[in-house]
Design a protein around this motif. Structure first.
Motif, PDB file in Angstrom:
ATOM      1  N   LEU A  28      14.026   8.259  19.187  1.00  0.00           N
ATOM      2  CA  LEU A  28      15.007   7.347  19.774  1.00  0.00           C
ATOM      3  C   LEU A  28      15.061   7.570  21.289  1.00  0.00           C
ATOM      4  O   LEU A  28      15.223   8.700  21.756  1.00  0.00           O
ATOM      5  CB  LEU A  28      16.380   7.605  19.154  1.00  0.00           C
ATOM      6  N   TYR A  29      14.921   6.507  22.057  1.00  0.00           N
ATOM      7  CA  TYR A  29      14.978   6.599  23.514  1.00  0.00           C
ATOM      8  C   TYR A  29      16.412   6.363  23.959  1.00  0.00           C
ATOM      9  O   TYR A  29      17.038   5.397  23.534  1.00  0.00           O
ATOM     10  CB  TYR A  29      14.045   5.564  24.158  1.00  0.00           C
ATOM     11  N   VAL A  30      16.928   7.266  24.796  1.00  0.00           N
ATOM     12  CA  VAL A  30      18.305   7.130  25.272  1.00  0.00           C
ATOM     13  C   VAL A  30      18.357   7.246  26.791  1.00  0.00           C
ATOM     14  O   VAL A  30      17.517   7.889  27.413  1.00  0.00           O
ATOM     15  CB  VAL A  30      19.240   8.190  24.635  1.00  0.00           C
ATOM     16  N   ASP A  31      19.353   6.601  27.362  1.00  0.00           N
ATOM     17  CA  ASP A  31      19.589   6.658  28.798  1.00  0.00           C
ATOM     18  C   ASP A  31      21.059   6.994  29.010  1.00  0.00           C
ATOM     19  O   ASP A  31      21.936   6.167  28.775  1.00  0.00           O
ATOM     20  CB  ASP A  31      19.247   5.311  29.435  1.00  0.00           C
ATOM     21  N   LEU A  32      21.312   8.232  29.406  1.00  0.00           N
ATOM     22  CA  LEU A  32      22.667   8.704  29.664  1.00  0.00           C
ATOM     23  C   LEU A  32      22.778   8.950  31.160  1.00  0.00           C
ATOM     24  O   LEU A  32      22.392  10.014  31.652  1.00  0.00           O
ATOM     25  CB  LEU A  32      22.960   9.994  28.897  1.00  0.00           C
ATOM     26  N   PRO A  33      23.253   7.963  31.921  1.00  0.00           N
ATOM     27  CA  PRO A  33      23.299   8.091  33.388  1.00  0.00           C
ATOM     28  C   PRO A  33      23.919   9.413  33.840  1.00  0.00           C
ATOM     29  O   PRO A  33      24.968   9.822  33.355  1.00  0.00           O
ATOM     30  CB  PRO A  33      24.151   6.894  33.817  1.00  0.00           C
ATOM     31  N   GLY A  34      23.203  10.077  34.735  1.00  0.00           N
ATOM     32  CA  GLY A  34      23.672  11.338  35.282  1.00  0.00           C
ATOM     33  C   GLY A  34      23.470  12.536  34.374  1.00  0.00           C
ATOM     34  O   GLY A  34      23.790  13.659  34.746  1.00  0.00           O
ATOM     35  N   LEU A  35      22.943  12.321  33.178  1.00  0.00           N
ATOM     36  CA  LEU A  35      22.791  13.430  32.242  1.00  0.00           C
ATOM     37  C   LEU A  35      21.367  13.540  31.705  1.00  0.00           C
ATOM     38  O   LEU A  35      20.720  14.575  31.837  1.00  0.00           O
ATOM     39  CB  LEU A  35      23.783  13.273  31.076  1.00  0.00           C
ATOM     40  N   PHE A  36      20.855  12.455  31.128  1.00  0.00           N
ATOM     41  CA  PHE A  36      19.570  12.543  30.442  1.00  0.00           C
ATOM     42  C   PHE A  36      18.984  11.151  30.241  1.00  0.00           C
ATOM     43  O   PHE A  36      19.696  10.184  29.981  1.00  0.00           O
ATOM     44  CB  PHE A  36      19.783  13.218  29.076  1.00  0.00           C
ATOM     45  N   LYS A  37      17.653  11.075  30.323  1.00  0.00           N
ATOM     46  CA  LYS A  37      16.930   9.842  30.043  1.00  0.00           C
ATOM     47  C   LYS A  37      15.606  10.230  29.404  1.00  0.00           C
ATOM     48  O   LYS A  37      14.827  10.969  29.994  1.00  0.00           O
ATOM     49  CB  LYS A  37      16.693   9.057  31.336  1.00  0.00           C
ATOM     50  N   GLY A  38      15.366   9.773  28.190  1.00  0.00           N
ATOM     51  CA  GLY A  38      14.123  10.093  27.491  1.00  0.00           C
ATOM     52  C   GLY A  38      14.322  10.054  25.995  1.00  0.00           C
ATOM     53  O   GLY A  38      15.319   9.535  25.488  1.00  0.00           O
ATOM     54  N   LYS A  39      13.351  10.622  25.255  1.00  0.00           N
ATOM     55  CA  LYS A  39      13.451  10.684  23.799  1.00  0.00           C
ATOM     56  C   LYS A  39      14.505  11.723  23.412  1.00  0.00           C
ATOM     57  O   LYS A  39      14.603  12.791  24.025  1.00  0.00           O
ATOM     58  CB  LYS A  39      12.112  11.046  23.168  1.00  0.00           C
ATOM     59  N   VAL A  40      15.249  11.404  22.384  1.00  0.00           N
ATOM     60  CA  VAL A  40      16.359  12.264  21.981  1.00  0.00           C
ATOM     61  C   VAL A  40      15.887  13.656  21.537  1.00  0.00           C
ATOM     62  O   VAL A  40      16.633  14.628  21.645  1.00  0.00           O
ATOM     63  CB  VAL A  40      17.210  11.542  20.899  1.00  0.00           C
ATOM     64  N   ASN A  41      14.626  13.769  21.097  1.00  0.00           N
ATOM     65  CA  ASN A  41      14.161  15.092  20.673  1.00  0.00           C
ATOM     66  C   ASN A  41      13.862  16.011  21.861  1.00  0.00           C
ATOM     67  O   ASN A  41      13.506  17.164  21.681  1.00  0.00           O
ATOM     68  CB  ASN A  41      12.949  14.987  19.752  1.00  0.00           C
ATOM     69  N   GLU A  42      14.062  15.520  23.090  1.00  0.00           N
ATOM     70  CA  GLU A  42      13.902  16.346  24.290  1.00  0.00           C
ATOM     71  C   GLU A  42      15.211  16.990  24.745  1.00  0.00           C
ATOM     72  O   GLU A  42      15.203  17.851  25.628  1.00  0.00           O
ATOM     73  CB  GLU A  42      13.387  15.478  25.452  1.00  0.00           C
ATOM     74  N   VAL A  43      16.325  16.576  24.188  1.00  0.00           N
ATOM     75  CA  VAL A  43      17.638  17.020  24.672  1.00  0.00           C
ATOM     76  C   VAL A  43      17.768  18.541  24.634  1.00  0.00           C
ATOM     77  O   VAL A  43      18.171  19.163  25.627  1.00  0.00           O
ATOM     78  CB  VAL A  43      18.785  16.346  23.876  1.00  0.00           C
ATOM     79  N   TYR A  44      17.455  19.173  23.525  1.00  0.00           N
ATOM     80  CA  TYR A  44      17.612  20.622  23.402  1.00  0.00           C
ATOM     81  C   TYR A  44      16.723  21.349  24.416  1.00  0.00           C
ATOM     82  O   TYR A  44      17.163  22.299  25.068  1.00  0.00           O
ATOM     83  CB  TYR A  44      17.290  21.062  21.969  1.00  0.00           C
ATOM     84  N   GLU A  45      15.490  20.874  24.569  1.00  0.00           N
ATOM     85  CA  GLU A  45      14.568  21.481  25.527  1.00  0.00           C
ATOM     86  C   GLU A  45      15.102  21.364  26.957  1.00  0.00           C
ATOM     87  O   GLU A  45      15.019  22.302  27.745  1.00  0.00           O
ATOM     88  CB  GLU A  45      13.200  20.810  25.422  1.00  0.00           C
ATOM     89  N   ARG A  46      15.675  20.221  27.285  1.00  0.00           N
ATOM     90  CA  ARG A  46      16.264  20.035  28.620  1.00  0.00           C
ATOM     91  C   ARG A  46      17.435  20.996  28.825  1.00  0.00           C
ATOM     92  O   ARG A  46      17.622  21.530  29.911  1.00  0.00           O
ATOM     93  CB  ARG A  46      16.730  18.596  28.818  1.00  0.00           C
ATOM     94  N   GLY A  47      18.217  21.196  27.775  1.00  0.00           N
ATOM     95  CA  GLY A  47      19.315  22.151  27.860  1.00  0.00           C
ATOM     96  C   GLY A  47      18.812  23.562  28.096  1.00  0.00           C
ATOM     97  O   GLY A  47      19.398  24.324  28.881  1.00  0.00           O
TER      98      GLY A  47
END
Length: 174
Positions: A28-47
């Motif tokens: 799932l591709y998401v765009d959270l302005p000021g926080l995150f933009k990309g595939k949702v499975n990247e969120v943990y790695e970005r954290g």
């Protein structure tokens, strides 16, 4: 290497005493302005990269799903296998045979009917993604989670604080 393989949201309504488990498609591709933009499975790695894996992940998913996320649980494939193996395997019933011809470097299959899975076999079944679609994969992952729950309940593990602590300790390194 640190992309999330499976993402599930567990919710429990204390008033109604009802639970739900929803899979979130990992592509799932998401765009959270000021926080995150990309595939949702990247969120943990970005954290992890921000040295704030827990809060970043909770905040991102809270914004993605529109519901406050209180806690997260993350464990690796070894932890997954250890949970299943600590239960002496789990049982699943398949309506039709399951085959994965190429993902693991050899053909992996399970017959229709009752199947007893050890940790490695459960991991293969849960992660297989080339022979079916992502929705089937999510369904299989939920099937595995429910089989783990069923087995843990049948063994009395979830009502035994010592057993729960032992299981939690084995997952700490994973």
């Amino acid at each position: 290497g640190l992309l999330t393989d499976s993402i599930m949201l567990f919710s429990f309504d204390e008033e109604l005493k009802k639970a739900s488990l929803v899979s979130i498609p990992r592509d799932l591709y998401v765009d959270l302005p000021g926080l995150f933009k990309g595939k949702v499975n990247e969120v943990y790695e970005r954290g992890l990269a921000k040295k704030d894996k827990t809060n970043f992940t909770k905040n991102s998913f809270s914004r993605i799903i529109g519901v406050s996320v209180d806690k997260i649980i993350a464990f690796d494939f070894q932890g997954f296998k250890e949970v299943v193996d600590s239960l002496d395997g789990i049982d699943i019933k398949l309506e039709k045979p399951f085959e994965e011809k190429s993902q693991w470097g050899y053909e992996f299959s399970l017959p229709a009917g009752e199947n007893h899975l050890d940790g490695q076999t459960a991991l293969y079944y849960a992660r297989s993604r080339y022979s079916t679609n992502d929705f089937d994969r999510s369904r299989r992952q939920q099937e595995i989670i429910l089989a783990i729950r069923k087995k843990a309940l049948s063994l009395g593990i979830l009502s035994n604080p010592i057993e729960i602590a032992s299981l939690a300790n084995s997952l700490k390194s994973n």
